[in-house]
Write an enzyme that holds these catalytic residues in place. Structure first.
Site, short mmCIF file in Angstrom:
data_model
loop_
_atom_site.label_atom_id
_atom_site.label_comp_id
_atom_site.label_asym_id
_atom_site.label_seq_id
_atom_site.Cartn_x
_atom_site.Cartn_y
_atom_site.Cartn_z
N ASP A 10 13.75 89.10 9.97
CA ASP A 10 13.25 89.98 11.04
C ASP A 10 13.90 89.54 12.35
O ASP A 10 14.41 88.41 12.47
CB ASP A 10 11.72 89.90 11.17
CG ASP A 10 11.20 90.83 12.27
OD1 ASP A 10 11.60 92.01 12.29
OD2 ASP A 10 10.42 90.38 13.12
N SER A 11 13.83 90.44 13.34
CA SER A 11 14.36 90.09 14.66
C SER A 11 13.55 88.96 15.30
O SER A 11 14.03 88.32 16.23
CB SER A 11 14.32 91.32 15.57
OG SER A 11 12.97 91.71 15.76
N CYS A 73 12.07 94.34 8.76
CA CYS A 73 12.21 94.86 10.12
C CYS A 73 12.60 96.33 9.99
O CYS A 73 13.60 96.65 9.34
CB CYS A 73 13.31 94.08 10.84
SG CYS A 73 13.73 94.72 12.47
N GLU A 158 6.09 89.13 21.12
CA GLU A 158 7.00 87.98 21.09
C GLU A 158 6.63 86.97 22.17
O GLU A 158 6.81 85.77 22.01
CB GLU A 158 8.46 88.42 21.28
CG GLU A 158 9.08 89.10 20.05
CD GLU A 158 9.41 88.13 18.92
OE1 GLU A 158 9.94 87.04 19.17
OE2 GLU A 158 9.11 88.49 17.75
N CYS A 192 6.62 99.23 12.55
CA CYS A 192 7.27 98.05 13.11
C CYS A 192 6.47 96.86 12.60
O CYS A 192 5.24 96.86 12.69
CB CYS A 192 7.24 98.08 14.64
SG CYS A 192 7.81 96.53 15.39
N HIS A 194 5.98 94.02 13.63
CA HIS A 194 5.20 93.26 14.62
C HIS A 194 3.79 93.83 14.81
O HIS A 194 2.88 93.12 15.21
CB HIS A 194 5.88 93.29 15.99
CG HIS A 194 7.06 92.37 16.13
ND1 HIS A 194 8.25 92.57 15.48
CD2 HIS A 194 7.23 91.25 16.88
CE1 HIS A 194 9.11 91.62 15.83
NE2 HIS A 194 8.51 90.80 16.68
N1 DGL Z 1 9.85 93.94 13.66
C1 DGL Z 1 10.88 94.86 14.04
C2 DGL Z 1 10.63 96.23 13.43
O1 DGL Z 1 9.96 96.31 12.41
C3 DGL Z 1 11.03 94.85 15.49
C4 DGL Z 1 11.72 94.98 16.32
C5 DGL Z 1 12.35 94.59 17.56
O2 DGL Z 1 12.95 93.52 17.55
O3 DGL Z 1 12.27 95.38 18.49
O4 DGL Z 1 11.11 97.23 13.89
#
Ligand code: DGL
Length: 274
Positions: A10-11, A73, A158, A192, A194
């Site tokens: 993931d990011s 992600c 974050e 998302c 998150h």
């Molecule tokens: N967790 C990522 C997603 O599902 C997130 C993104 C991000 O870094 O903006 O889209």
């Protein structure tokens, strides 16, 4: 035969919500998690950059031995998955696999909505990509979808700012915007990874009549199903129940935040991307 862990990418911290459900469903496998916290959020970045960053992280997980990588992600699944599957994997190693989270989420949708009107809360990148409406069109002609981009949510999460009153302003605004676009929505997809971390607040502003659908369990279920159908991949996944955590940011910060999100003490290592 050499066996190796499953990679989860993931990011940032969001993929932990997927990892948690995967480990609950498939506890015996070993996992390697990589969060690109140094470059998060991906949600407002261009196609080219999300693709470049995602490929770099997938290759880093391959370098850790992973043969199967899950893009936990939505933004990366929307903007990079297809190119990686079709263009990069045949060149890098046709025996490795990269899977995303959008398809299994959409597959589960048919059973969830009664009104056939669904809403999507996601990053700007995922919304702009049109990936959710495109997948829905392939599987369910009768489901109508409206989307709302929530560019403030990932930075709030974050930066650990999601639990205060300031966060409520943005959560309420985006949820109300979405429901105003189509008052018949009875199911909202958290598109998302998150967002499950703020599900309580989303539920509060969506009201009791709307179901909030977070994708962790369906992704875990779909992975279990995939491994059952692909024994040649499953038998190369190592079993031991371990999980190693890597971050492109400072490991101390990752340990502290990820331990809060997962509710268990974790150790993380810094990974330098090449
Ligand atoms: N967790 C990522 C997603 O599902 C997130 C993104 C991000 O870094 O903006 O889209």
């Amino acid at each position: 035969m050499e066996t190796t862990p499953v990679g989860i990418f993931d990011s940032g911290y969001g993929g932990l919500t997927i990892l948690e459900k995967i480990r609950a469903r498939l506890p015996y496998y070993d996992y390697v998690y990589l969060g690109d916290n140094a470059r998060t959020p991906y949600g407002s970045r261009s196609f080219a950059l999300v693709y470049q960053y995602t490929l770099q992280c997938v290759e880093a997980l391959f370098a850790q031995g992973c043969r199967l990588v899950i893009l936990a992600c939505n933004t990366a699944s929307a903007k990079a998955l297809r190119t990686i599957q079709q263009r990069d994997l045949p060149r890098i190693d046709p025996h490795r696999r990269v899977l995303g989270v959008i398809r299994p989420t959409v597959e589960a949708l048919g059973q969830l909505t009664q009104s056939r009107h669904v809403g999507l809360l996601a990053t700007s990148g995922t919304v702009q990509s049109g990936s959710y409406p495109a997948e829905i069109r392939k599987l369910f002609h009768d489901i109508k979808i409206e989307a709302e981009a929530c560019p403030m949510w990932v930075p709030m999460i974050e930066n650990n700012e999601f639990d205060n009153a300031g966060a409520d302003f943005f959560i309420r605004k985006n949820v109300e915007n979405l429901l105003n676009k189509d008052p018949e929505i009875d199911t909202i997809i958290l598109g998302c990874t998150h967002y499950p971390l703020i599900i309580k607040k989303i539920e509060k502003y969506a009201g009791k009549k709307v179901k909030i659908f977070s994708q962790g369990e369906v992704v875990a279920h779909s992975l279990a199903d995939y491994l059952q159908r692909h024994s040649e991949i499953a038998e190369r996944c190592s079993t031991g129940g371990s999980c190693r955590y890597f971050t492109t940011e400072a490991s101390e910060q990752f340990c502290c935040r990820a331990s809060i999100f997962l509710n268990e003490k974790i150790e993380a290592e810094h990974l330098e991307l090449k």
